[in-house]
Design a protein around this motif. Structure first.
Motif, PDB file in Angstrom:
ATOM      1  N   ASN A 145      -9.236  -1.005  -2.953  1.00 52.11           N
ATOM      2  CA  ASN A 145      -9.700  -1.561  -1.806  1.00 52.11           C
ATOM      3  C   ASN A 145     -11.068  -1.248  -1.377  1.00 52.11           C
ATOM      4  O   ASN A 145     -10.953  -0.199  -0.987  1.00 52.11           O
ATOM      5  CB  ASN A 145      -8.476  -0.915   0.020  1.00 52.11           C
TER       6      ASN A 145
ATOM      7  N   GLU B  32     -11.194 -10.739  -0.492  1.00 46.55           N
ATOM      8  CA  GLU B  32     -10.375 -10.423  -1.795  1.00 46.55           C
ATOM      9  C   GLU B  32     -10.251 -11.655  -2.836  1.00 46.55           C
ATOM     10  O   GLU B  32      -8.771 -13.086  -2.556  1.00 46.55           O
ATOM     11  CB  GLU B  32      -9.152 -10.200  -0.848  1.00 46.55           C
TER      12      GLU B  32
ATOM     13  N   MET C 276       0.559  -1.239   0.187  1.00 44.47           N
ATOM     14  CA  MET C 276       0.340  -0.158   0.347  1.00 44.47           C
ATOM     15  C   MET C 276       0.764   1.290  -0.207  1.00 44.47           C
ATOM     16  O   MET C 276       0.737   2.594  -0.145  1.00 44.47           O
ATOM     17  CB  MET C 276      -1.242   0.050   1.037  1.00 44.47           C
TER      18      MET C 276
END
Ligand SMILES: *[C@@H]1O[C@H](CO)[C@@H](O)[C@H](O)[C@H]1NC(C)=O
Ligand SMILES: *[C@@H]1O[C@H](CO)[C@@H](O)[C@H](O)[C@H]1NC(C)=O
Ligand SMILES: *[C@@H]1O[C@H](CO)[C@@H](O)[C@H](O)[C@H]1NC(C)=O
Ligand SMILES: *[C@@H]1O[C@H](CO)[C@@H](O)[C@H](O)[C@H]1NC(C)=O
Ligand SMILES: *[C@@H]1O[C@H](CO)[C@@H](O)[C@H](O)[C@H]1NC(C)=O
Length: 770
Positions: free
Chosen positions: A610, A658, A1
């Motif tokens: 996300n 996910e 990230m």
């Protein structure tokens, strides 16, 4: 990230950096058209290279194309159609001889076709370098066949020995005028007319001094001449200045000219030009001290007007590597002719025994005027040809062929300046726009294989588009235009292409069509199409001077595209920028989108990472483009994004948001990271290339030396990356906003750094303020 986040900041860089390009000195293309098969008709043949000589045979409907060891006859309307070809290869013996003289057998010891001209009887005159032993021949096209007559002439003085050496030639009334080097070493330059009335330049540095020949043009000046003047042949070149009072070698641009009827002198200047005069030509580019050097010219004449109204367009590039600007300047024919017919001469003065200074000559000028063609006044004196000219006139011109006055461009400044790939060739076409006015549209070839289409609107430089013609960047070596077919033809080492002057359908909206400011194109309201002006009688919406798109009606609401996403997934919303001059921004539910760390602003869209339930909504991508008159906003794309709430649909998926099987996944994320990284590398590369980011190995800053050192220090061990990633914890939106001001600030800093030689750390610190 973390990585993704910093990448996001990188995406903003080009946005900020393009603003820097608005500086008045250069100009940025509004649209970039990437290479595509359908952009052009293409011709090349396997194993054949260097398609750099062209002859338009509009009478036969053919484009004659000279390459290495071959000549092709191509259909002028579609050059991918080969009508005929003929090989002209060097023999093994010739190749060996060339090799023995120390030349590269695979590269230099080949026959590069360099001259292709039409003869009065319809045949063609062809010359090639012929393994450093130039030769010329006659070629005919009959019954669909190209034939070389094998009736060869020695090409010495007509065609260069060295395929890499620049030369120029023209055929006037079956006489070949050529400017090239006469010897193997390439050290004996000459401007000559071939037999039967062979005549050439003196071998003196005051005539030609290490020249690089560029082009030759014939002007029909005898046409309706009240003074009984002769036609002239003009030669453009650059050479080492003899007149320069300087330590270092200085190269300058020249235009020289000779009279068509020149036969040389009787005793003085026997078989030499008695009319060779030359003058310096300038194209002043703001930031450069050394003159930019001429690379190509194009003569533009209105067939309805006398020759005095012709214009010469020329492209210029810097003579040192410290600048990456190129320029186009235009010259009035009349300004050039006046300097030769009325101007003062320069004369050498011996200051000390070994030192010569060139100054304006203010003594008596003999009659007839040195260098003038035979005109009515001379004929009245009984001087019917140059053989009759008095020695006084001839001696004067032999020693003083240089004019004192420098020829300045029309408007005293360049029509176009661009940073980046060097300009190589130019064609100019005049077109009548919807406002009834005529505009000169410049088509400029570059070293990257692109063609720039540009117009100068009342001193405002505007590049309509930049089209990539070849798959990989390679220099445009020749550019030709056929008035008859209306196509442009370009040649490079790997092939030849044919492109139209305008491709209006690249604009799909009225706004884009009008803001493109292309005099060839206008918006057809009824058909809802961007159309070629010449193809219709209808009134089209166009505003080339102002870019006023207020007549474009709203296209009405566009239908939003449905997109859905799982929580935790990634989604890319496409929004291609309609123009390089536009900026895009996003709105959600009619309010500016607040970017968070999970949003990536891409060049061509928005990436949501996300996803969460809060990401649902109606997304608008809005493009804002500023033209001269106004700021125009248009919606490029609209998306209705729904986020599947956990528990909806396939229940089992909710606990594995996910999931690997489909939808956004870790693999997807990795792919995105990989993609971003590739783009990032490309971007950094691009920025380095453009000179926005310093690179140690290639300094594109004008003032060279010092600033290069500065940048290198900040660069060597990757502190550059650091400097760019530092602001990662600031909101992206504010980064965009501060981008513009900060960038100006930066360019000032950079300029300061160049002047004051500030330490490199300063530079980095400023960058980190973004
Ligand atoms: C001819 O083309 C080849 C292949 O692209 C290139 O390497 C070479 O430099 C070219 N030669 C000349 C004289 O331009
Ligand atoms: C020049 O031409 C005129 C007319 O053609 C002729 O009368 C005259 O003798 C010529 N002069 C010379 C020097 O040849
Ligand atoms: C995605 O967002 C959720 C909360 O919204 C957070 O708990 C999770 O750590 C995030 N995942 C990643 C990979 O950042
Ligand atoms: C733009 O064009 C419209 C319609 O022709 C005109 O009314 C308006 O004054 C123009 N705007 C400018 C700034 O020239
Ligand atoms: C990298 O920077 C450090 C200081 O930050 C310096 O000591 C080092 O010499 C630099 N490395 C290179 C290769 O210049």
């Amino acid at each position: 990230m973390h990585l993704l986040l910093s990448l996001g900041v990188f995406w903003l860089l080009p946005l900020a950096l393009t603003l820097e390009e608005d500086s008045p000195v250069d100009c940025f293309p509004r649209r970039t058209v990437l290479y595509h098969r359908d952009n052009a008709y293409l011709f090349y043949e396997e194993g054949v290279y260097n398609y750099s000589t062209m002859l338009l045979r509009e009478d036969l409907g053919l484009l004659m194309l000279g390459a290495r060891e071959a000549v092709y006859a191509l259909d002028l309307n579609d050059i991918s159609k080969k009508q005929a070809s003929v090989k002209w290869e060097v023999t093994e013996q010739q190749q060996n001889e060339c090799k023995n003289k120390g030349k590269d057998p695979k590269l230099e010891c080949k026959n590069y076709i360099r001259i292709l001209h039409k003869m009065e009887d319809g045949r063609m005159y062809v010359c090639g370098t012929n393994a450093f032993d130039p030769e010329c021949d006659y070629m005919s096209y009959m019954d669909g066949k190209l034939t070389l007559e094998k009736n060869t002439d020695d090409g010495k003085g007509r065609c260069p020995f060295d395929p890499f050496q620049r030369h120029a030639s023209i055929m006037v009334d079956n006489d070949l005028y050529s400017a090239t080097s006469m010897n193997f070493l390439g050290s004996e330059p000459v401007l000559m007319r071939s037999p039967p009335q062979s005549i050439r330049t003196e071998f003196k540095s005051s005539w030609l001094n290490e020249p690089a020949f560029v082009s030759m043009i014939h002007m029909p000046e005898s046409d309706k001449s009240p003074t009984g003047d002769d036609d002239k042949v003009y030669l453009f070149f650059s050479e080492t200045a003899v007149e320069c009072d300087c330590y270092n070698k200085l190269v300058v641009n020249r235009v020289a000219r000779v009279c068509k009827g020149d036969l040389g002198g009787e005793r003085t200047l026997q078989k030499k030009w008695t009319s060779f005069l030359k003058a310096r030509l300038d194209c002043p580019v703001l930031e450069s001290q050394l003159p930019f050097l001429i690379q190509d010219t194009y003569r533009w004449c209105d067939p309805q007007r006398p020759w005095q109204d012709c214009l010469f367009y020329a492209v210029f590039t810097p003579q040192s590597d410290t600048s990456d600007l190129s320029a186009v300047c235009a010259y009035n024919m009349l300004d050039i002719a006046r300097v030769f017919s009325e101007g003062k001469y320069k004369a050498p003065v011996h200051v000390e025994t070994s030192f010569v200074k060139w100054v304006m000559y203010s003594g008596d000028v003999p009659v007839p005027r040195p260098g003038a063609c035979i005109d009515n006044d001379a004929r009245k004196e009984g001087i019917n040809q140059t053989l009759d000219l008095p020695d006084r006139t001839l001696q004067f011109i032999r020693d003083k062929p240089l004019m004192d006055q420098v020829i300045e461009p029309k408007g005293e400044e360049p029509l176009l300046v661009r940073r980046g790939a060097k300009f190589t060739r130019i064609i100019v076409n005049q077109v009548q726009a919807a406002d009834g006015k005529m505009y000169d549209v410049m088509f400029v070839g570059t070293e990257d294989g692109t063609i720039l289409k540009a117009v100068n609107y009342d001193k405002e430089m505007f590049i309509i588009e930049e089209v990539h013609l070849f798959k990989s960047p390679e220099p445009i070596k020749i550019l030709q235009f056929s008035q008859k077919t209306g196509w442009l033809y370009a040649g490079s080492d790997s092939g030849a292409v044919q492109i139209p002057l305008a491709t209006c359908r690249r604009s799909s909206s009225c706004m884009d069509c009008v803001l493109a400011r292309d005099p060839y194109c206008g918006w057809d309201k009824d058909a809802g199409k961007c159309t070629d002006l010449s193809s219709t009688q209808k009134e089209l919406i166009q505003s080339v001077k102002d870019g006023n798109a207020s007549l474009c009606q709203d296209t009405g609401p566009i239908k939003p595209l449905e997109e859905s996403i799982w929580p935790g997934g990634n989604l890319k919303l496409d929004c291609p920028k309609p123009s390089n001059l536009a900026t895009t921004s996003w709105e959600r539910d009619n309010r500016p989108l607040t970017l968070s760390s999970r949003h990536e602003l891409l060049q061509d869209g928005l990436l949501i990472l996300n996803a969460s339930l809060a990401d649902a909504g109606l997304y608008h991508c809005v493009s804002i483009e500023r033209s001269k008159t106004d700021e125009y906003t248009s919606t490029v794309a609209m998306y209705d994004v729904t986020v599947m709430p956990p528990g909806s649909g396939k229940g089992d998926r909710t606990s594995f948001p996910e999931a690997q099987r489909d939808g956004p996944s870790v693999a997807g994320l990795q792919a995105v990271v990989a993609l971003l990284t590739i783009c990032l590398v490309g971007l950094v590369g691009w920025n380095c290339y453009k000179g926005h980011l310093p690179v140690p190995w290639k300094n594109r800053n004008k003032n060279g030396g010092q600033s290069q050192e500065n940048h290198e220090q900040g660069d060597l061990n990757g502190s550059r990356i650091q400097q760019d990633t530092r602001p990662e914890n600031k909101p992206l939106v504010s980064a965009v906003n501060s981008g513009s001001s900060n960038n100006n600030h930066n360019s000032e800093e950079a300029a300061d750094a160049e002047n004051v030689n500030q330490p490199s750390l300063q530079y980095i610190d400023d960058e980190s303020e973004i």
